[in-house]
Structures are given as structure tokens and as C-alpha cells.
Design an enzyme around this catalytic site. Structure first.
Site, mmCIF file in Angstrom:
data_model
loop_
_atom_site.group_PDB
_atom_site.id
_atom_site.type_symbol
_atom_site.label_atom_id
_atom_site.label_comp_id
_atom_site.label_asym_id
_atom_site.label_seq_id
_atom_site.Cartn_x
_atom_site.Cartn_y
_atom_site.Cartn_z
ATOM 1 N N SER A 66 -5.577 4.425 -5.771
ATOM 2 C CA SER A 66 -4.843 5.667 -6.031
ATOM 3 C C SER A 66 -4.096 5.663 -7.362
ATOM 4 C CB SER A 66 -3.854 5.943 -4.898
ATOM 5 O OG SER A 66 -2.803 5.001 -4.888
ATOM 6 N N LYS A 86 3.424 4.845 -6.377
ATOM 7 C CA LYS A 86 3.070 6.116 -7.020
ATOM 8 C C LYS A 86 3.933 6.292 -8.266
ATOM 9 C CE LYS A 86 0.425 7.228 -3.456
ATOM 10 N NZ LYS A 86 -1.045 7.109 -3.569
#
Length: 236
Positions: A56, A123
Site C-alpha cells: 500500500s 500511511k
């Protein structure tokens, strides 16, 4: 008249008690305990190791990368736009994402920060409390507080910043987080309809990605990049 030798002071007298040295096995155990306590202190307040289980954050962070996350930056401040952060799962974000399987020894070492831990997410901070984050402008870029942002760290810099359109206002004390591999990241966008609206509490952040330490050929920066957000004004 009889002369006498001056009496030796207490400091000059040889000690009648000598400290008994510890047996080697006891000294070894003591040193190991001290080392583990210091490692636990370092993990709690300074630096902790983590393992990257998914793509990701490609190409910034790759699958199976080992990173060190430093906690000093957030002792007196909060995460900023562009920081790559590791945080606790705010509500089943991990879902079926594979986690690293640790053996008994690895589990013990991970407690003391001596082995990369799993079970967290990584993230990039896109919006902070008060920010108005919109995707996308006419050129496919994110817009924050009315200012478009060019993101050089994206896996596909020629694609739109997100294939999913959204328009959110970040609550105070929360963060809007997105992966760099936008087409393969279940981030804040994927949880807009969930409790919490996709926002992550600042208190859930464990630290800022500092450096990639493994594999050796990828050793280097932890990926944080605040420069693209330098022109973004403070929220109204």
C-alpha cells in the site's frame, strides 16, 4: 621519649571487606536483564521496529521492508502533512490483510523492540485537524484548503491522486491518511462510511517512519516528505 609511627587514616587503611565478584553466570543474567530493560525503554519512548506486510505504500516502502519508527518528533508536536506514520488499527482496518507470523522467540524480541512488529498500519498524513481535503481538481490532484498539491512520491505520478472522489473536512484531533500506492491502499477513503468516517485519532499514532534498515539494498529514508504541502494554508 618514645616515638610512635603516625596512625593510618581510615582512608589509608586497607579495607577489611572486599566486594565479592559475582559468578560469571549471574553477571551474564544481570547484563541481559539490563539490556532488555534499556531496549524496552528505547521502544517505548524513542525507536521501534516494524515490518511492512503489504504494497500500500509502494514505491516508498516495499513489501517485507523493515523500518525504524522514531517517536521523538511527536513528544511536543503532532503529525504534519507528508509524514509517513505508523498507527494502531482504528477499527478493523487490517481486516484480512496478512500479518507477519512470529515464532515464540520473535514474539519475545518484538515486545522489547528487538524484532520488527506487525499488527499496525503505515500511511501518509494528507490532512490534519481542520483541513478541507478534496479529490480531485481539474488536473487530478488533491486539493487541501483550496490549494492543489503535486505528490512526487505516488507509485503512479501520472494517474489521478485517487480514483475515488471525496470531499471531507478533518475533525480536530484527527488525521486523514492515504497510502502512496493509491490503487492498492485501503486507507481513509475505504472507511468513509465506517464509524469514525475514515479519520484516525492523533493519539493512535505510534511514531514517524525514520529509516528503512532492511533489506540492505534499500537502506535509506523512511519516506516522509513535507515539501509538497509547504504552500498549503492553515485551515479556516
Amino acid at each position: 621519649m618514645t616515638s610512635h609511627e603516625p596512625a593510618a587514616s581510615a582512608a589509608q587503611r586497607p579495607s577489611s571487606k572486599k566486594r565479592k565478584a559475582l559468578p560469571l553466570w549471574q553477571e551474564t543474567i544481570l547484563l541481559v536483564v539490563i539490556a532488555l530493560v534499556l531496549a524496552l525503554v528505547v521502544k517505548t519512548f524513542l525507536v521501534q521496529a516494524f515490518w511492512i506486510p503489504s504494497g500500500s505504500m509502494e514505491n516508498t516502502l516495499q513489501v517485507d521492508d523493515r523500518i525504524l519508527v522514531q517517536k521523538v518528533s511527536y513528544w511536543t508536536g503532532e503529525p504534519e502533512r507528508g509524514d509517513v506514520v505508523v498507527f494502531d488499527d482504528p477499527g478493523d482496518w487490517l481486516g484480512a490483510t496478512a500479518e507477519q507470523e512470529l515464532g515464540p522467540l520473535q514474539q519475545v524480541l518484538s515486545v522489547f523492540g528487538l524484532y520488527p512488529a506487525g499488527g499496525h498500519l503505515v500511511k501518509r498524513v494528507i490532512g490534519v485537524g481542520g483541513d478541507h481535503v478534496v479529490c480531485c481538481d481539474a488536473e487530478g490532484r488533491l486539493e487541501i484548503n483550496g490549494t492543489s498539491v503535486d505528490e512526487p512520491y505516488l507509485k503512479d505520478p501520472n494517474a489521478d491522486a485517487s480514483s475515488q472522489r471525496f470531499d471531507v473536512r478533518v475533525p480536530e484531533g484527527r488525521l486523514w491518511l492515504m497510502g502512496d500506492n493509491r490503487d492498492n491502499s485501503a486507507d481513509s477513503r475505504a472507511h468513509l462510511g465506517s464509524p469514525g468516517g475514515g479519520f484516525v485519532n492523533v493519539d493512535a499514532v505510534l511514531g514517524k517512519s525514520w529509516v528503512t534498515v532492511w533489506p540492505f539494498d534499500r537502506m535509506g529514508s523512511g519516506g516522509s516528505d513535507n515539501a509538497p504541502f509547504a504552500a498549503v494554508p492553515d485551515p479556516d
